[in-house]
Design a protein around this motif. Structure first.
Motif, PDB file in Angstrom:
ATOM      1  N   ASN A   1      -0.071   3.305   0.849  1.00 49.22           N
ATOM      2  CA  ASN A   1       0.499   3.475   2.187  1.00 49.22           C
ATOM      3  C   ASN A   1       1.989   3.100   2.178  1.00 49.22           C
ATOM      4  OD1 ASN A   1       0.653   3.935   4.961  1.00 49.22           O
ATOM      5  ND2 ASN A   1      -0.028   1.846   5.464  1.00 49.22           N
ATOM      6  N   ALA A   2       2.364   1.979   1.485  1.00 51.37           N
ATOM      7  CA  ALA A   2       3.764   1.570   1.424  1.00 51.37           C
ATOM      8  C   ALA A   2       4.598   2.567   0.614  1.00 51.37           C
ATOM      9  CB  ALA A   2       3.861   0.183   0.790  1.00 51.37           C
ATOM     10  N   LEU A   3       4.013   3.147  -0.418  1.00 54.73           N
ATOM     11  CA  LEU A   3       4.732   4.115  -1.245  1.00 54.73           C
ATOM     12  C   LEU A   3       5.021   5.395  -0.484  1.00 54.73           C
ATOM     13  CD1 LEU A   3       5.821   4.395  -4.135  1.00 54.73           C
ATOM     14  CD2 LEU A   3       3.662   5.464  -4.771  1.00 54.73           C
ATOM     15  N   SER A   4       4.087   5.812   0.355  1.00 57.23           N
ATOM     16  CA  SER A   4       4.300   7.031   1.147  1.00 57.23           C
ATOM     17  C   SER A   4       5.426   6.840   2.158  1.00 57.23           C
ATOM     18  CB  SER A   4       2.996   7.417   1.845  1.00 57.23           C
ATOM     19  OG  SER A   4       2.606   6.400   2.768  1.00 57.23           O
ATOM     20  N   LYS A   5       5.700   5.592   2.546  1.00 62.99           N
ATOM     21  CA  LYS A   5       6.779   5.293   3.482  1.00 62.99           C
ATOM     22  C   LYS A   5       8.105   5.024   2.770  1.00 62.99           C
ATOM     23  CE  LYS A   5       3.644   3.328   6.957  1.00 62.99           C
ATOM     24  NZ  LYS A   5       3.300   2.122   7.751  1.00 62.99           N
ATOM     25  N   GLY A   6       8.100   5.066   1.425  1.00 58.11           N
ATOM     26  CA  GLY A   6       9.343   4.868   0.666  1.00 58.11           C
ATOM     27  C   GLY A   6       9.685   3.421   0.375  1.00 58.11           C
ATOM     28  N   ASN A   7       8.813   2.507   0.663  1.00 58.76           N
ATOM     29  CA  ASN A   7       9.055   1.079   0.428  1.00 58.76           C
ATOM     30  C   ASN A   7       8.518   0.722  -0.972  1.00 58.76           C
ATOM     31  OD1 ASN A   7       9.414  -1.666   0.507  1.00 58.76           O
ATOM     32  ND2 ASN A   7       8.570  -1.917   2.587  1.00 58.76           N
ATOM     33  N   THR A   8       9.362   0.893  -2.031  1.00 54.59           N
ATOM     34  CA  THR A   8       8.904   0.653  -3.407  1.00 54.59           C
ATOM     35  C   THR A   8       8.678  -0.835  -3.686  1.00 54.59           C
ATOM     36  OG1 THR A   8      11.217   0.587  -4.138  1.00 54.59           O
ATOM     37  CG2 THR A   8      10.089   2.715  -4.258  1.00 54.59           C
ATOM     38  N   THR A   9       9.442  -1.697  -3.032  1.00 53.84           N
ATOM     39  CA  THR A   9       9.287  -3.140  -3.267  1.00 53.84           C
ATOM     40  C   THR A   9       7.920  -3.615  -2.798  1.00 53.84           C
ATOM     41  OG1 THR A   9      11.658  -3.445  -2.966  1.00 53.84           O
ATOM     42  CG2 THR A   9      10.274  -5.408  -2.805  1.00 53.84           C
ATOM     43  N   LEU A  10       7.524  -3.212  -1.559  1.00 54.24           N
ATOM     44  CA  LEU A  10       6.223  -3.623  -1.029  1.00 54.24           C
ATOM     45  C   LEU A  10       5.082  -2.995  -1.829  1.00 54.24           C
ATOM     46  CD1 LEU A  10       4.719  -5.172   1.171  1.00 54.24           C
ATOM     47  CD2 LEU A  10       4.867  -3.154   2.640  1.00 54.24           C
ATOM     48  N   ALA A  11       5.287  -1.750  -2.261  1.00 52.18           N
ATOM     49  CA  ALA A  11       4.247  -1.092  -3.055  1.00 52.18           C
ATOM     50  C   ALA A  11       4.060  -1.819  -4.394  1.00 52.18           C
ATOM     51  CB  ALA A  11       4.618   0.368  -3.290  1.00 52.18           C
ATOM     52  N   THR A  12       5.133  -2.272  -4.971  1.00 53.85           N
ATOM     53  CA  THR A  12       5.035  -3.013  -6.238  1.00 53.85           C
ATOM     54  C   THR A  12       4.251  -4.305  -6.051  1.00 53.85           C
ATOM     55  OG1 THR A  12       7.146  -2.089  -6.976  1.00 53.85           O
ATOM     56  CG2 THR A  12       6.381  -4.081  -8.095  1.00 53.85           C
ATOM     57  N   GLN A  13       4.480  -4.975  -4.907  1.00 52.05           N
ATOM     58  CA  GLN A  13       3.753  -6.228  -4.653  1.00 52.05           C
ATOM     59  C   GLN A  13       2.263  -5.981  -4.531  1.00 52.05           C
ATOM     60  OE1 GLN A  13       5.562  -7.925  -1.169  1.00 52.05           O
ATOM     61  NE2 GLN A  13       7.486  -8.456  -2.238  1.00 52.05           N
ATOM     62  N   TYR A  14       1.873  -4.914  -3.818  1.00 53.55           N
ATOM     63  CA  TYR A  14       0.449  -4.621  -3.644  1.00 53.55           C
ATOM     64  C   TYR A  14      -0.208  -4.222  -4.974  1.00 53.55           C
ATOM     65  CZ  TYR A  14       0.534  -4.914   1.463  1.00 53.55           C
ATOM     66  OH  TYR A  14       0.623  -5.368   2.755  1.00 53.55           O
ATOM     67  N   PHE A  15       0.493  -3.425  -5.788  1.00 54.95           N
ATOM     68  CA  PHE A  15      -0.068  -3.036  -7.095  1.00 54.95           C
ATOM     69  C   PHE A  15      -0.249  -4.268  -8.000  1.00 54.95           C
ATOM     70  CE2 PHE A  15       1.569   1.452  -6.396  1.00 54.95           C
ATOM     71  CZ  PHE A  15       0.306   2.004  -6.332  1.00 54.95           C
ATOM     72  N   THR A  16       0.737  -5.174  -7.959  1.00 48.87           N
ATOM     73  CA  THR A  16       0.627  -6.397  -8.761  1.00 48.87           C
ATOM     74  C   THR A  16      -0.556  -7.238  -8.303  1.00 48.87           C
ATOM     75  OG1 THR A  16       3.025  -6.373  -9.048  1.00 48.87           O
ATOM     76  CG2 THR A  16       1.883  -8.431  -9.554  1.00 48.87           C
ATOM     77  N   GLU A  17      -0.739  -7.325  -6.985  1.00 47.05           N
ATOM     78  CA  GLU A  17      -1.876  -8.079  -6.443  1.00 47.05           C
ATOM     79  C   GLU A  17      -3.199  -7.447  -6.867  1.00 47.05           C
ATOM     80  OE1 GLU A  17      -3.702  -9.378  -2.062  1.00 47.05           O
ATOM     81  OE2 GLU A  17      -1.725  -8.422  -2.208  1.00 47.05           O
ATOM     82  N   ALA A  18      -3.270  -6.121  -6.859  1.00 39.59           N
ATOM     83  CA  ALA A  18      -4.499  -5.440  -7.270  1.00 39.59           C
ATOM     84  C   ALA A  18      -4.803  -5.706  -8.748  1.00 39.59           C
ATOM     85  CB  ALA A  18      -4.362  -3.934  -7.023  1.00 39.59           C
ATOM     86  N   GLU A  19      -3.761  -5.750  -9.596  1.00 41.95           N
ATOM     87  CA  GLU A  19      -3.971  -6.023 -11.022  1.00 41.95           C
ATOM     88  C   GLU A  19      -4.504  -7.442 -11.232  1.00 41.95           C
ATOM     89  OE1 GLU A  19      -1.418  -6.219 -15.224  1.00 41.95           O
ATOM     90  OE2 GLU A  19      -0.477  -5.500 -13.357  1.00 41.95           O
ATOM     91  N   LYS A  20      -4.018  -8.389 -10.455  1.00 45.24           N
ATOM     92  CA  LYS A  20      -4.511  -9.756 -10.576  1.00 45.24           C
ATOM     93  C   LYS A  20      -5.973  -9.858 -10.169  1.00 45.24           C
ATOM     94  CE  LYS A  20      -0.033 -11.988  -9.811  1.00 45.24           C
ATOM     95  NZ  LYS A  20       0.750 -12.894  -8.921  1.00 45.24           N
TER      96      LYS A  20
END
Length: 846
Positions: free
Chosen positions: A302-321
């Motif tokens: 959802n954050a990536l579709s809005k162009g917010n790469t920083t927030l998208a990176t945080q969510y992907f990192t959280e999912a990996e953890k």
């Protein structure tokens, strides 16, 4: 008081020498104790009362023959000395030898006796024979001969053999012990047992071998018992794991507890028990993690579709953890984000670099140096590396075109500089060849040559100009002094200094300069030292006409220095092949380096062309794929709304990027391969040069050995002839003994090697025409040099003139190989004659 004591000791020494009037002969053979090989070159000293009477060397068969005058009743000692061997002493007890009549041929004390020498080896204790006699001989008055104490010699030889054997045994024990020590570690101790057994066979009392053998046997027994328990425990552990796999955790718990009781503390058993306990808890947690992971993934999309790469990176990192096993999937999404951000940063850096390069090129004014152009070219090379970092093909094509245009301007400028450098260097060499040194120096100092002043060709030409300028200055100064005519000796010295200076770098000068200078030196020497006129008849008549000796070489005042120079010649001969090899190798290396530098100068644009070719190939490869990429871009735009279309587009772009990198790497590999081929060809050329050097060295070594062998054969022939002459003389003397007692006295005098000079004066003169004085001994040292200035021979000449004026000339010649020859009046004589007759002790009157 001191003078009286000195006089007393001198009289005692004269009395001792006078008592040594009994001629004896020794004949024997020297061998190695262990292999019974004949020893060549052993120095044999005949000694009595701490004085060396005679010194001889053994021949190639190990045999020696020596004679000496001794004092009856005094003990003798033979000393044998050779490098790598212990000095051997042989004691001859002659206390009972009294009243033996003299024999013209000498009394045979030792006849073909074999002496064994002990070779010095590491860890071999030969102290029992150090400076002590190992053979004993006693004179038997009744038998008139020497008898050997064989038990004494046998005991010494057995001790030596025992010492050699002990060293061999100890060496073998140390080797076996070292091998056993390496194997005497957990896991291979059984392999060490045979080595310990071998040590105990050699030395049953070796403590370490016996102790470690018992310890290893006990360790093997303990390991067998432990292995049985481990096997039982492993079986229970396997049953527990099988029950866990089938899902029966209760049975698995029973089996694992039984396994733990057999051998407590097994980490594998404890870990397995903990695993079984945690399985149920993991089942509960797994469902919770799956739910949390899916939530984080949805938020990132959802954050990536809005162009917010920083927030998208945080969510992907959280999912990996939450679910680390999903790391590849998460990293794939993170890489897409990273590529987009990296392309923006790279574009900013690339624009700054290209702008700086363009600005620096536009700012070039006046005499442009190669360094300035190379700095700009280095910036373009850095820009080329940045272009390769782009992930989008559009950016690669856009900036590759700019890079190609800028590099072409720089390489064209470099081509012009290389042409100017070659022209200036040729002009400077032309001025140097015409002796226009200031003009040549001016050309080298021109602004166009500033960037090439460190080139080997420029540096070499600078050295030539400086050297030739100094030589011409010395040459002109010397001729100016000669022309002024003030002092011809000063002019001669100046000419010789100029000639000596020119010889330092003869290759820098013309072929006629040094010969012309040498001709002037020779002419001036002739003027300064005209030939001496003949003496008047009255003066000639006043000097008795006699025999004038010619100098066998250059006379020297210091004989010891001449022998030191001869030693240096021997060292130079030994080092000659190595110096020649090094010189040839240096010449080859210099030629290779010069050829390489010349190639770089004539084709200086290679580096820039290489970079340009690389960019062109990359651009060509990218243009070939441009059409396909455009189609792919259109397909991406069509399916841009769905997540599946985004993933397919990114995978296709990455595949093409990988292909580009593969093509670039293939081109680089091909270039590296070509470079390696050129290096191998260069190494082959160098190896061929080294092989030629080795071949020349081997040929010269063979020639030197042949010359040495020929000289040795010649020496042997001379010795053989001398022995034949001696034999004939001895036969004649034996015949004369039977005829007359008077003749016997003459033979006795000859055997005593006394000098019997004629009474008629022969008026010997030295090489300068100076008459040798009567009743005198004159000694001079001469040396002979080769064309390189090394001393090859040293000649010691002694002229003994009796009170009547009859002289005899003795000469000792030592060559560079260390061999010494003796002559008397030009005829070959023995070393014994040299030591006894050349001193003139029996001829000169005090």
């Amino acid at each position: 008081m001191n003078r009286i004591v000195s006089l007393f000791l001198f009289l005692l020494s004269l009395q001792a020498l006078a008592q040594r009037d009994f001629l004896v002969v020794f004949e024997g053979q020297v061998k190695d104790l262990l292999d019974q090989q004949n020893l060549y070159g052993v120095t044999v000293d005949i000694m009595q009362q701490d004085a060396v009477l005679t010194k001889v060397l053994t021949d190639e068969r190990g045999k020696f023959y020596a004679s000496a005058r001794i004092q009856q009743g005094a003990p003798l000692q033979l000393r044998f000395n050779k490098g790598t061997y212990l000095t051997k002493f042989v004691a001859l007890d002659l206390s009972t030898m009294q009243g033996l009549p003299a024999n013209a041929y000498g009394y045979q004390l030792l006849d073909n006796v074999v002496f064994n020498m002990y070779k010095l080896k590491p860890n071999v204790d030969l102290n029992f024979a150090t400076n002590k006699p190992t053979d004993q001989y006693t004179w038997s008055q009744s038998n008139k001969s020497l008898s050997q104490n064989t038990s004494f010699q046998l005991e010494a030889d057995n001790k030596a053999k025992a010492a050699y054997q002990k060293a061999i045994d100890q060496q073998q024990i140390d080797r076996l012990l070292a091998t056993a020590t390496k194997l005497d570690v957990p896991g291979s101790m059984e392999k060490a047992l045979p080595y310990y057994d071998s040590i105990l066979v050699i030395n049953p009392e070796q403590s370490k071998a016996s102790t470690r053998k018992a310890s290893i046997l006990q360790s093997i027994k303990d390991e067998q018992e432990l292995a049985a328990k481990k096997s039982q425990q492993a079986a229970l552990l396997a049953e527990a794991q099988a029950a866990k796999t089938s899902g029966d955790l209760n049975l698995a718990d029973q089996k694992i507890k039984a396994a733990n009781q057999i051998l407590p503390g097994n980490s594998a058993v404890q870990a397995e028990q903990l695993t079984i306990t945690n399985l149920q808890n993991e089942k509960k947690q797994k469902l919770e993690k799956q739910t949390a992971f899916q939530k984080a993934w949805d938020n990132a999309q959802n954050a990536l579709s809005k162009g917010n790469t920083t927030l998208a990176t945080q969510y992907f990192t959280e999912a990996e953890k939450i679910q680390p096993e999903q790391k590849p999937r998460v990293e794939q999404e993170l890489q897409k984000i990273k590529n987009t951000v990296q392309d923006k940063d790279t574009e900013i850096k690339l624009n700054k670099l290209l702008s700086a390069a363009d600005l620096q090129f536009k700012g070039l004014k006046g005499n442009v140096t190669e360094k300035q152009l190379m700095d700009i070219l280095e910036k373009y090379k850095q820009a080329d590396k940045l272009i390769a970092l782009f992930h989008k093909q559009v950016l690669i094509d856009q900036y590759s075109k700019k890079l190609q245009d800028g590099m072409k301007l720089v390489t064209d400028k470099l081509d012009n500089l290389s042409t100017v450098y070659q022209s200036q260097l040729a002009k400077a060499n032309e001025h140097y060849d015409n002796d226009q040194l200031p003009m040549a120096q001016k050309v080298l100092g021109a602004p166009a040559m500033e960037s090439r002043k460190n080139e080997p060709a420029v540096i070499e030409l600078q050295k030539k100009i400086v050297f030739k300028g100094q030589f011409l200055a010395k040459n002109e100064g010397a001729y100016r002094t000669l022309k002024e005519g003030k002092d011809k000796q000063v002019a001669l010295k100046a000419l010789e200094d100029a000639h000596s200076f020119g010889k330092q770098q003869e290759s820098y000068l013309k072929g006629t300069e040094l010969p012309r200078l040498q001709k002037s030196i020779d002419s001036l020497k002739t003027i300064l030292n005209p030939a001496k006129t003949l003496q008047k008849d009255a003066e000639v008549a006043s000097t008795p006409s006699g025999i004038q000796l010619t100098a066998p070489g250059e006379a020297v005042s210091d004989g010891s220095q001449a022998f030191n120079d001869l030693h240096q010649t021997r060292s130079a001969i030994e080092e000659g092949p190595y110096r020649q090899q090094q010189a040839m190798r240096t010449e080859i290396d210099y030629k290779n380096y010069f050829n390489q530098q010349s190639a770089e100068v004539t084709s200086y644009e290679t580096a820039s062309q290489l970079a340009l070719t690389q960019s062109q190939r990359e651009i060509q490869a990218k243009q070939n794929e441009q059409t396909q990429n455009q189609l792919q871009d259109q397909a991406v735009k069509v399916v841009q709304q769905t997540e599946v279309a985004i993933r397919d587009r990114n995978q296709t772009a990455e595949a093409h990027q990988l292909d580009n990198q593969t093509n670039l790497q293939a081109w680089k590999d091909a270039k590296d391969y070509q470079t390696q081929v050129e290096i191998k060809e260069q190494q082959a050329v160098e190896q061929a040069g080294l092989e030629r050097i080795n071949q020349v060295q081997n040929i010269r070594s063979i020639q030197a050995k042949d010359q040495e062998q020929a000289a040795e054969n010649k020496s042997k022939d001379l010795n053989q002839k001398n022995q034949e002459v001696t034999y004939v003389k001895n036969q004649q003397q034996a015949q004369a003994e039977t005829n007359s007692a008077a003749q016997q006295q003459n033979i006795q005098k000859i055997a005593g090697s006394r000098v019997e000079l004629k009474t008629t004066p022969n008026y010997l003169k030295d090489e300068n025409g100076v008459l040798f004085p009567a009743n005198s001994l004159t000694e001079k040292t001469y040396q002979i040099k080769n064309k390189e200035g090394y001393v090859t021979k040293v000649i010691v000449r002694r002229v003994v003139v009796d009170p009547n004026g009859h002289g005899v000339v003795f000469e000792q010649t030592t060559d560079e190989s260390g061999k010494t020859y003796f002559t008397r009046d030009g005829q070959v004589c023995t070393e014994y004659i040299w030591f006894n007759e050349s001193t003139g002790a029996s001829v000169l009157k005090k």
